[in-house]
Scaffold this motif. Structure first.
Motif, PDB file in Angstrom:
ATOM      1  N   LYS A   8       0.823  -1.216   0.000  1.00  0.00           N
ATOM      2  CA  LYS A   8       0.000   0.000   0.000  1.00  0.00           C
ATOM      3  C   LYS A   8       0.856   1.265   0.000  1.00  0.00           C
ATOM      4  N   ALA A   9       2.065   1.180  -0.561  1.00  0.00           N
ATOM      5  CA  ALA A   9       2.975   2.327  -0.685  1.00  0.00           C
ATOM      6  C   ALA A   9       2.711   3.016  -2.025  1.00  0.00           C
ATOM      7  N   PHE A  10       1.501   3.534  -2.167  1.00  0.00           N
ATOM      8  CA  PHE A  10       1.049   4.043  -3.460  1.00  0.00           C
ATOM      9  C   PHE A  10       1.845   5.246  -3.949  1.00  0.00           C
ATOM     10  N   ASP A  11       2.173   6.164  -3.060  1.00  0.00           N
ATOM     11  CA  ASP A  11       2.966   7.324  -3.484  1.00  0.00           C
ATOM     12  C   ASP A  11       4.337   6.871  -3.992  1.00  0.00           C
ATOM     13  N   GLU A  31       6.964   0.793 -23.235  1.00  0.00           N
ATOM     14  CA  GLU A  31       5.832   1.680 -22.972  1.00  0.00           C
ATOM     15  C   GLU A  31       4.592   0.878 -22.562  1.00  0.00           C
ATOM     16  N   VAL A  32       4.411  -0.264 -23.191  1.00  0.00           N
ATOM     17  CA  VAL A  32       3.263  -1.111 -22.873  1.00  0.00           C
ATOM     18  C   VAL A  32       3.399  -1.668 -21.449  1.00  0.00           C
ATOM     19  N   VAL A  33       4.600  -2.067 -21.079  1.00  0.00           N
ATOM     20  CA  VAL A  33       4.848  -2.571 -19.722  1.00  0.00           C
ATOM     21  C   VAL A  33       4.618  -1.449 -18.711  1.00  0.00           C
ATOM     22  N   PHE A  34       5.084  -0.244 -19.037  1.00  0.00           N
ATOM     23  CA  PHE A  34       4.856   0.907 -18.162  1.00  0.00           C
ATOM     24  C   PHE A  34       3.356   1.137 -17.983  1.00  0.00           C
ATOM     25  N   GLN A  35       2.620   1.135 -19.082  1.00  0.00           N
ATOM     26  CA  GLN A  35       1.179   1.390 -19.023  1.00  0.00           C
ATOM     27  C   GLN A  35       0.464   0.329 -18.182  1.00  0.00           C
ATOM     28  N   TYR A  36       0.872  -0.933 -18.311  1.00  0.00           N
ATOM     29  CA  TYR A  36       0.267  -1.991 -17.508  1.00  0.00           C
ATOM     30  C   TYR A  36       0.486  -1.730 -16.016  1.00  0.00           C
ATOM     31  N   ASN A  37       1.725  -1.413 -15.662  1.00  0.00           N
ATOM     32  CA  ASN A  37       2.032  -1.152 -14.252  1.00  0.00           C
ATOM     33  C   ASN A  37       1.337   0.102 -13.754  1.00  0.00           C
ATOM     34  N   LEU A  38       1.187   1.094 -14.611  1.00  0.00           N
ATOM     35  CA  LEU A  38       0.439   2.298 -14.250  1.00  0.00           C
ATOM     36  C   LEU A  38      -1.025   1.928 -14.006  1.00  0.00           C
ATOM     37  N   GLY A  39      -1.557   1.039 -14.828  1.00  0.00           N
ATOM     38  CA  GLY A  39      -2.924   0.556 -14.620  1.00  0.00           C
ATOM     39  C   GLY A  39      -3.073  -0.149 -13.279  1.00  0.00           C
ATOM     40  N   GLN A  40      -2.061  -0.936 -12.917  1.00  0.00           N
ATOM     41  CA  GLN A  40      -2.068  -1.602 -11.604  1.00  0.00           C
ATOM     42  C   GLN A  40      -2.069  -0.568 -10.472  1.00  0.00           C
ATOM     43  N   TYR A  41      -1.267   0.472 -10.646  1.00  0.00           N
ATOM     44  CA  TYR A  41      -1.209   1.545  -9.652  1.00  0.00           C
ATOM     45  C   TYR A  41      -2.583   2.209  -9.513  1.00  0.00           C
ATOM     46  N   TYR A  42      -3.181   2.590 -10.637  1.00  0.00           N
ATOM     47  CA  TYR A  42      -4.496   3.244 -10.586  1.00  0.00           C
ATOM     48  C   TYR A  42      -5.545   2.335  -9.960  1.00  0.00           C
ATOM     49  N   PHE A  43      -5.472   1.047 -10.254  1.00  0.00           N
ATOM     50  CA  PHE A  43      -6.388   0.104  -9.626  1.00  0.00           C
ATOM     51  C   PHE A  43      -6.183   0.109  -8.107  1.00  0.00           C
ATOM     52  N   GLY A  44      -4.924   0.133  -7.695  1.00  0.00           N
ATOM     53  CA  GLY A  44      -4.611   0.129  -6.265  1.00  0.00           C
ATOM     54  C   GLY A  44      -5.155   1.337  -5.524  1.00  0.00           C
ATOM     55  N   ILE A  45      -5.209   2.491  -6.195  1.00  0.00           N
ATOM     56  CA  ILE A  45      -5.733   3.703  -5.540  1.00  0.00           C
ATOM     57  C   ILE A  45      -7.212   3.917  -5.847  1.00  0.00           C
ATOM     58  N   LYS A  46      -7.827   2.915  -6.456  1.00  0.00           N
ATOM     59  CA  LYS A  46      -9.261   2.907  -6.764  1.00  0.00           C
ATOM     60  C   LYS A  46      -9.670   3.946  -7.812  1.00  0.00           C
ATOM     61  N   ALA A  47      -8.734   4.299  -8.691  1.00  0.00           N
ATOM     62  CA  ALA A  47      -9.027   5.183  -9.825  1.00  0.00           C
ATOM     63  C   ALA A  47      -9.311   4.273 -11.020  1.00  0.00           C
TER      64      ALA A  47
END
Length: 160
Positions: A8-11, A31-47
Motif C-alpha cells: 500500500k505504498a502508493f505514493d 511503454e506497454v509494460v509501463f502502461q500496464y504497471n500504471l494501470g495496476q497503480y491506478y487500480f490500487g488507488i481505486k481510480a
C-alpha cells in the motif's frame, strides 16, 4: 511495483514508475509494460477509469496479456459494471484457448480458478452469507494454483 502495491505504498509506486519509466528492459515494448504497471497503480488507488485507460489490448507477451485481461475483469467487478459478466466470460475463453500456446499451464490453471471463484463471489447469495463466505475462503486457501489469491480474499471480506 507489485511489492509496493501490496504494501500500500502508493505514493512510492507512482514516483517509482515515473522516475524509472525509461529504464524498463527485457521487452521490445517498454511503454506497454509501463502502461500496464500504471494501470495496476491506478487500480490500487481505486481510480478505476484511469486504470482502464492505462491497460492496453496490444500486449505481445502472453504474461502481460493475461494479467491485463485479469486486471480488466477486476476493474469491472469493482465498478459493479453490467459488463462484468461478459468480460469474465471472455477472459475465461481467452485463457482456455491459451492452453496450446506459450503460457505455463500452472499459470493458466491459476487463472481458471480465479475466474471460477470470482463468479461464485459475484453471486448475490454470497452477500452477508457467512457460511458461504467461509466455504469460499477455504476453497481459496486449499487451491495450490490461484491468481490474485489475496485480492479474492479481500473481496469476500467486503461481503461479510
Amino acid at each position: 511495483v507489485q511489492v509496493g502495491l501490496r504494501s500500500k505504498a502508493f505514493d512510492w509506486v507512482h514516483c517509482f514508475l515515473l522516475n524509472h519509466k525509461d529504464r524498463i528492459g527485457g521487452t521490445l515494448h517498454p511503454e506497454v509494460v509501463f502502461q500496464y504497471n500504471l494501470g495496476q497503480y491506478y487500480f490500487g488507488i481505486k481510480a478505476y477509469d484511469q486504470a482502464l485507460d492505462s491497460i492496453s489490448s496490444t500486449y505481445n507477451d502472453p504474461f502481460y496479456k493475461v494479467a491485463a485481461s485479469r486486471l480488466e475483469v477486476k476493474i469491472y467487478y469493482k465498478l459493479g459494471s453490467e459488463l462484468f459478466e461478459s468480460k469474465l466470460t471472455a477472459f475465461k475463453l481467452y485463457i482456455y484457448r491459451l492452453v496450446k500456446h506459450s503460457v505455463h499451464s500452472d499459470k493458466l490453471l491459476g487463472n481458471h480458478h480465479f475466474v471460477d471463484l470470482l463468479k461464485q463471489i459475484w453471486r448475490p447469495q454470497t452477500l452477508k452469507n457467512e457460511k458461504r463466505i467461509e466455504k469460499l475462503l477455504q476453497k481459496i486457501e486449499d487451491l495450490e494454483e490461484l491468481a490474485d489469491r489475496e485480492w479474492l480474499k479481500e473481496q469476500l471480506e467486503v461481503l461479510r
